[in-house]
Design a protein around this motif. Structure first.
Motif, PDB file in Angstrom:
ATOM      1  N   ARG A 135       0.526  -1.476  -0.393  1.00  0.00           N
ATOM      2  CA  ARG A 135      -0.005   0.159   0.030  1.00  0.00           C
ATOM      3  C   ARG A 135       0.836   1.026   0.136  1.00  0.00           C
ATOM      4  O   ARG A 135       0.541   2.460  -0.829  1.00  0.00           O
ATOM      5  N   GLN A 136       1.256   1.250   0.318  1.00  0.00           N
ATOM      6  CA  GLN A 136       3.025   2.134   0.489  1.00  0.00           C
ATOM      7  C   GLN A 136       3.583   2.361  -0.116  1.00  0.00           C
ATOM      8  O   GLN A 136       3.701   3.397  -1.085  1.00  0.00           O
ATOM      9  N   LEU A 137       4.095   1.251  -1.448  1.00  0.00           N
ATOM     10  CA  LEU A 137       4.196   1.385  -2.762  1.00  0.00           C
ATOM     11  C   LEU A 137       3.285   2.177  -3.626  1.00  0.00           C
ATOM     12  O   LEU A 137       3.868   3.418  -4.829  1.00  0.00           O
ATOM     13  N   ASP A 138       2.560   2.182  -3.272  1.00  0.00           N
ATOM     14  CA  ASP A 138       1.598   2.437  -4.684  1.00  0.00           C
ATOM     15  C   ASP A 138       0.831   3.523  -3.981  1.00  0.00           C
ATOM     16  O   ASP A 138       0.494   4.531  -5.036  1.00  0.00           O
ATOM     17  N   GLU A 139       1.286   4.365  -2.922  1.00  0.00           N
ATOM     18  CA  GLU A 139       0.770   5.537  -2.271  1.00  0.00           C
ATOM     19  C   GLU A 139       2.382   6.630  -3.346  1.00  0.00           C
ATOM     20  O   GLU A 139       2.105   7.589  -3.813  1.00  0.00           O
ATOM     21  N   LEU A 140       3.547   6.142  -3.303  1.00  0.00           N
ATOM     22  CA  LEU A 140       4.638   6.618  -3.662  1.00  0.00           C
ATOM     23  C   LEU A 140       4.402   6.818  -5.589  1.00  0.00           C
ATOM     24  O   LEU A 140       4.699   7.807  -5.914  1.00  0.00           O
ATOM     25  N   VAL A 141       3.970   5.596  -5.415  1.00  0.00           N
ATOM     26  CA  VAL A 141       3.488   5.356  -7.159  1.00  0.00           C
ATOM     27  C   VAL A 141       3.159   6.447  -8.145  1.00  0.00           C
ATOM     28  O   VAL A 141       2.893   7.412  -8.631  1.00  0.00           O
ATOM     29  N   LYS A 142       1.836   6.686  -7.425  1.00  0.00           N
ATOM     30  CA  LYS A 142       1.226   7.787  -7.366  1.00  0.00           C
ATOM     31  C   LYS A 142       1.589   8.913  -7.259  1.00  0.00           C
ATOM     32  O   LYS A 142       1.254  10.416  -7.466  1.00  0.00           O
ATOM     33  N   GLU A 143       1.534   8.686  -6.405  1.00  0.00           N
ATOM     34  CA  GLU A 143       2.571  10.268  -5.354  1.00  0.00           C
ATOM     35  C   GLU A 143       3.272  11.147  -6.757  1.00  0.00           C
ATOM     36  O   GLU A 143       3.469  12.400  -6.518  1.00  0.00           O
ATOM     37  N   PHE A 144       4.546  10.517  -6.721  1.00  0.00           N
ATOM     38  CA  PHE A 144       6.010  10.530  -7.449  1.00  0.00           C
ATOM     39  C   PHE A 144       5.655  11.064  -8.882  1.00  0.00           C
ATOM     40  O   PHE A 144       5.636   9.355  -9.655  1.00  0.00           O
ATOM     41  N   ARG A 145       5.250  11.428  -9.928  1.00  0.00           N
ATOM     42  CA  ARG A 145       4.820  11.502 -11.441  1.00  0.00           C
ATOM     43  C   ARG A 145       5.953  10.103 -12.302  1.00  0.00           C
ATOM     44  O   ARG A 145       5.367   9.788 -13.626  1.00  0.00           O
ATOM     45  N   GLN A 146       7.591  10.910 -11.559  1.00  0.00           N
ATOM     46  CA  GLN A 146       8.298   9.638 -12.355  1.00  0.00           C
ATOM     47  C   GLN A 146       8.488   8.638 -12.149  1.00  0.00           C
ATOM     48  O   GLN A 146       8.876   7.299 -12.960  1.00  0.00           O
ATOM     49  N   VAL A 147       7.506   7.420 -10.686  1.00  0.00           N
ATOM     50  CA  VAL A 147       7.629   6.245 -11.072  1.00  0.00           C
ATOM     51  C   VAL A 147       7.387   5.664 -12.041  1.00  0.00           C
ATOM     52  O   VAL A 147       5.486   5.676 -11.830  1.00  0.00           O
ATOM     53  N   GLU A 148       8.000   4.857 -12.642  1.00  0.00           N
ATOM     54  CA  GLU A 148       6.575   4.038 -13.826  1.00  0.00           C
ATOM     55  C   GLU A 148       5.971   3.295 -13.144  1.00  0.00           C
ATOM     56  O   GLU A 148       4.580   2.661 -13.319  1.00  0.00           O
ATOM     57  N   THR A 149       6.633   2.125 -11.965  1.00  0.00           N
ATOM     58  CA  THR A 149       5.748   0.838 -11.548  1.00  0.00           C
ATOM     59  C   THR A 149       6.839   0.282 -10.742  1.00  0.00           C
ATOM     60  O   THR A 149       8.169   0.681 -10.481  1.00  0.00           O
ATOM     61  N   ALA A 150       6.067  -0.414  -9.995  1.00  0.00           N
ATOM     62  CA  ALA A 150       7.178  -1.098  -9.005  1.00  0.00           C
ATOM     63  C   ALA A 150       6.729  -2.513  -9.143  1.00  0.00           C
ATOM     64  O   ALA A 150       5.382  -3.562  -9.255  1.00  0.00           O
ATOM     65  N   ILE A 151       8.119  -3.740  -8.465  1.00  0.00           N
ATOM     66  CA  ILE A 151       8.337  -4.971  -9.014  1.00  0.00           C
ATOM     67  C   ILE A 151       8.884  -5.373  -8.400  1.00  0.00           C
ATOM     68  O   ILE A 151      10.727  -4.762  -7.089  1.00  0.00           O
ATOM     69  N   GLU A 152       8.924  -6.632  -7.277  1.00  0.00           N
ATOM     70  CA  GLU A 152       9.357  -7.220  -6.719  1.00  0.00           C
ATOM     71  C   GLU A 152      10.247  -8.201  -6.671  1.00  0.00           C
ATOM     72  O   GLU A 152       9.542  -9.315  -8.245  1.00  0.00           O
ATOM     73  N   CYS A 153      11.376  -8.888  -6.559  1.00  0.00           N
ATOM     74  CA  CYS A 153      12.321 -10.226  -7.375  1.00  0.00           C
ATOM     75  C   CYS A 153      13.179 -10.766  -6.252  1.00  0.00           C
ATOM     76  O   CYS A 153      13.682 -10.059  -4.478  1.00  0.00           O
ATOM     77  N   SER A 154      13.703 -12.355  -6.789  1.00  0.00           N
ATOM     78  CA  SER A 154      15.150 -12.162  -5.476  1.00  0.00           C
ATOM     79  C   SER A 154      15.937 -12.618  -6.524  1.00  0.00           C
ATOM     80  O   SER A 154      16.265 -13.737  -7.984  1.00  0.00           O
ATOM     81  N   ALA A 155      17.004 -12.363  -6.290  1.00  0.00           N
ATOM     82  CA  ALA A 155      17.900 -12.202  -7.293  1.00  0.00           C
ATOM     83  C   ALA A 155      18.338 -13.696  -6.595  1.00  0.00           C
ATOM     84  O   ALA A 155      19.318 -14.533  -7.483  1.00  0.00           O
ATOM     85  N   GLN A 156      18.502 -13.802  -5.291  1.00  0.00           N
ATOM     86  CA  GLN A 156      19.163 -15.629  -4.944  1.00  0.00           C
ATOM     87  C   GLN A 156      18.380 -17.130  -5.656  1.00  0.00           C
ATOM     88  O   GLN A 156      19.300 -17.809  -6.260  1.00  0.00           O
ATOM     89  N   SER A 157      16.891 -16.879  -5.886  1.00  0.00           N
ATOM     90  CA  SER A 157      16.208 -18.352  -6.550  1.00  0.00           C
ATOM     91  C   SER A 157      15.811 -17.388  -7.803  1.00  0.00           C
ATOM     92  O   SER A 157      15.215 -17.994  -8.163  1.00  0.00           O
ATOM     93  N   TYR A 158      16.357 -16.960  -8.369  1.00  0.00           N
ATOM     94  CA  TYR A 158      16.154 -15.430  -9.892  1.00  0.00           C
ATOM     95  C   TYR A 158      14.678 -15.442 -10.009  1.00  0.00           C
ATOM     96  O   TYR A 158      14.747 -14.834 -11.145  1.00  0.00           O
ATOM     97  N   SER A 159      14.146 -15.370  -8.722  1.00  0.00           N
ATOM     98  CA  SER A 159      12.587 -15.147  -9.415  1.00  0.00           C
ATOM     99  C   SER A 159      12.359 -13.505  -9.556  1.00  0.00           C
ATOM    100  O   SER A 159      12.833 -12.595  -8.842  1.00  0.00           O
ATOM    101  N   PHE A 160      11.965 -13.587 -11.084  1.00  0.00           N
ATOM    102  CA  PHE A 160      11.254 -11.893 -11.882  1.00  0.00           C
ATOM    103  C   PHE A 160      12.807 -11.478 -11.662  1.00  0.00           C
ATOM    104  O   PHE A 160      12.446  -9.987 -12.295  1.00  0.00           O
ATOM    105  N   VAL A 161      14.142 -11.658 -11.422  1.00  0.00           N
ATOM    106  CA  VAL A 161      14.343 -10.775 -12.257  1.00  0.00           C
ATOM    107  C   VAL A 161      14.726 -10.450 -13.850  1.00  0.00           C
ATOM    108  O   VAL A 161      14.822  -8.711 -13.878  1.00  0.00           O
TER     109      VAL A 161
END
Length: 640
Positions: A143-169
């Motif tokens: 929810r905090q991240l959603d607010e940041l995406v709306k508040e700061f116009r430069q933010v295109e998107t937010a995504i999570e990943c795991s480098a250790q398991s290569y998930s969504f990298v």
């Protein structure tokens, strides 16, 4: 499809560098270096403090990424402003298991990035997804991240990943590349959930170009032509019905007679963007020639050759003038020949990102307008013709913004022949330029005011010691309608002009230069011998500096009474010696200017023997020419 460039999209790669550059930022320990290493499938649990630039191979968009790591060690870090130089996108990392790193996004990173580069796209990346906290805390984070995406116009998107398991990298860097190629920032405001102004301008132009019958709506045939041009496939009947029903249900004014109105077209595009379909909108915009900055790409005018010599001009063709007359006529509802200035500019602003006729240069331009705050058709066309003269490329783009068809861009403007070639037949250009020299107080500015109408608001309250330009149409019985440009040349400008070399080919300076002039007029106070002496001196200098090829005339101003005999005798003797026509007398009180402007046009188009002064420099040149010819003949006679 009208205004589509060829059969393909404007090349997206031409809108970028050869490689899209991304810088990875974030607090110490959030996993920046591990994320970069994982992108190359070489995860290191203990990476070095800062990796060297890493190049990722191109994938779906065929554009490679150059990823730049940043050091978290204060002794090895560069200033943020320096880090952002030449970067296309920021990948701003936080760790999902470090609450402080999330708070720092709002408290430090995003405000600082906005302050330094407020148009640089930003992708938020939550690293260490495999260490995510419990579900409740994770939901609060999002929810905090959603607010940041709306508040700061430069933010295109937010995504999570795991480098250790290569998930969504890989997805992280795909989103990062899309933020460069299909940026949200120019198109849509998350806070207000509205199209950004430039995006709305561009889409209005697209609608206007697709509305072939100009009835204010896109019917089934026009919608499908749009679909085929942008996406290579028409809509199926049920799909078209679905689109109209969706728009009509949420915006009744968006549908009319089974067609999309402009409001409906804009609403539909806003729905796409609200749903994150930036790629779809960019495909449309690039099809119609737009860059990432939502300005018309230079590619649309590549076929026009702007490389011209200093004695040539770029001018609007009859096709462009007819378009502008029609455009203006639609605003002139009461057919008075004048339209409110605010109405003209408001209509232009509907599709044009930058207002034409603005900036310091235009504060000095006088055109014929009927009343304060109103623009006449004559003033409107004069402004366009002058704009084409000094800013041809920008003016051509302005025509495209207003709705001219870019498929026929080469038919909208033309370059004149070099003057020396053109005059062998008779000057055919539609715009002729005249330099107006003279002593201070001689009457130069009054001559300019007379061209646009001394009572015209644009000619009132002119500043003293300031050089103006007047532009208006002049009807010559001999040569038809021409646009006459009078450029005032004060003493300071004259001193500079008469010493400078002509500009290089291809340049279009906003100032004056002798090579550009078709004729020069030298104004003097008809009651002041000193004023004539200064005009005579300027004429001799200008004629010599122009290679004795510049037609020149004297104008005796302020002659509300006959010229004093001594001055009349002096001017007559001078003109006889120089084989020039006598000064043209004008009375400011009587407003006797019309004959002057017709004479200037006639001389510019077809100068006669008495229009090229027989200066000492010209006589000397002729003697040298004859002498060389004689010497050449003698050498041939003796066998040389």
């Amino acid at each position: 499809m009208a205004d589509a460039k060829g059969n393909g999209l404007i090349d997206r790669e031409k809108l970028l560098h050869d490689t899209a550059q991304v810088v990875v930022l974030g607090d110490p320990g959030v996993g920046k270096s591990s994320l970069i290493a994982a992108a190359t499938e070489s995860f290191d649990p203990n990476p070095p403090p800062c990796l060297p630039p890493t190049r990722l191979p191109p994938e779906a968009e065929n554009v490679p990424l150059l990823v730049k790591d940043t050091s978290s060690r204060s002794d090895n870090s560069s200033p943020l402003r320096e880090v952002l130089k030449d970067v296309d996108v920021v990948l701003l990392c936080y760790a999902v298991d470090m609450a402080t790193s999330i708070r720092r996004l709002k408290d430090y990173w995003l405000p600082e990035l906005h302050k330094l580069e407020d148009t640089l796209p930003i992708v938020l990346c939550g690293c260490k997804m495999d260490n995510a906290p419990e579900e409740y805390s994770l939901e609060m984070q999002r929810r905090q991240l959603d607010e940041l995406v709306k508040e700061f116009r430069q933010v295109e998107t937010a995504i999570e990943c795991s480098a250790q398991s290569y998930s969504f990298v890989q997805e992280v860097f795909q989103f990062t590349l899309k933020a460069v190629i299909f940026p949200q920032l120019p198109l849509y405001d998350n806070m207000s959930q509205k199209l950004r102004p430039r995006c709305a301008q561009a889409l209005r132009r697209v609608f206007m170009l697709c509305d072939h019958d100009r009835d204010g709506r896109l019917n089934e045939r026009e919608i499908n032509a749009f679909q085929i041009a942008c996406f290579n496939t028409p809509l199926q009947p049920n799909e078209l019905t679905g689109v109209l029903e969706t728009v009509g249900a949420q915006l009744p004014a968006g549908v009319e007679s089974d067609g999309l109105t402009l409001a409906g077209f804009l609403f539909l595009n806003a729905l796409f963007l609200e749903g994150g379909r930036f790629e779809t909108s960019w495909q449309v915009l690039r099809r119609f020639g737009y860059t990432n900055h939502l300005t018309i790409s230079d590619e649309l005018i590549d076929d026009v050759n702007f490389e011209i010599g200093p004695d040539q001009i770029m001018e609007l063709t009859d096709k462009s003038i007819a378009f502008l007359r029609n455009w203006f006529g639609k605003l002139d509802n009461d057919k008075t020949g004048g339209v409110r200035e605010a109405k003209v500019f408001s209509e232009m602003d509907e599709t044009t990102p930058e207002r034409i006729w603005s900036g310091p240069v235009w504060k000095s331009v006088l055109v014929a307008n009927p009343h304060v705050g109103r623009i006449s058709l004559e003033g409107f066309l004069s402004s366009w013709r002058y704009s084409m003269l000094i800013h041809p490329k920008a003016t051509l783009k302005q025509l495209l913004y207003l709705g001219c068809d870019s498929q026929e861009v080469t038919a909208l403007c033309a370059s004149s022949k070099p003057r020396r070639l053109e005059r062998k037949e008779r000057l055919s250009r539609s715009v002729v330029q005249c330099l107006v020299f003279g002593a201070k107080g001689s009457g130069k500015t009054s001559l300019l005011r007379g061209l646009v109408g001394a009572g015209s608001p644009s000619s009132q309250g002119l500043e003293p010691n300031h050089d103006y330009v007047a532009v208006a149409s002049v009807a010559s019985p001999q040569h038809g309608q021409k646009t006459l440009v009078l450029r005032e040349v004060g003493s300071e400008a004259a001193a500079k002009l008469l010493k400078e070399a002509p500009p290089e080919a291809g340049s279009q300076p906003e100032g004056t230069h002798l090579e550009a002039a078709d004729v020069a007029v030298f104004v003097f106070d008809g009651n002041d011998a000193k004023s004539f002496a200064e005009a005579q001196g300027l004429m001799l200098q200008a004629s010599t500096a122009a290679g004795n090829a510049l037609p020149c005339l004297f104008v005796a101003a302020k002659l509300d009474a006959p010229m004093p005999l001594d001055i009349k005798s002096t001017t007559a003797a001078c003109c006889k010696e120089l084989s020039m026509r006598p000064p043209i007398p004008v009375s400011h009180a009587k407003g006797e200017f019309a004959s002057v402007y017709r004479t200037l046009v006639d001389v510019a188009v077809a100068p006669g023997p008495k229009d090229l002064p027989e200066t000492p420099a010209r006589r000397a040149s002729r003697i040298r020419h004859v002498w060389r010819a004689l010497m050449s003949g003698e050498r041939e006679a003796v066998g040389f």
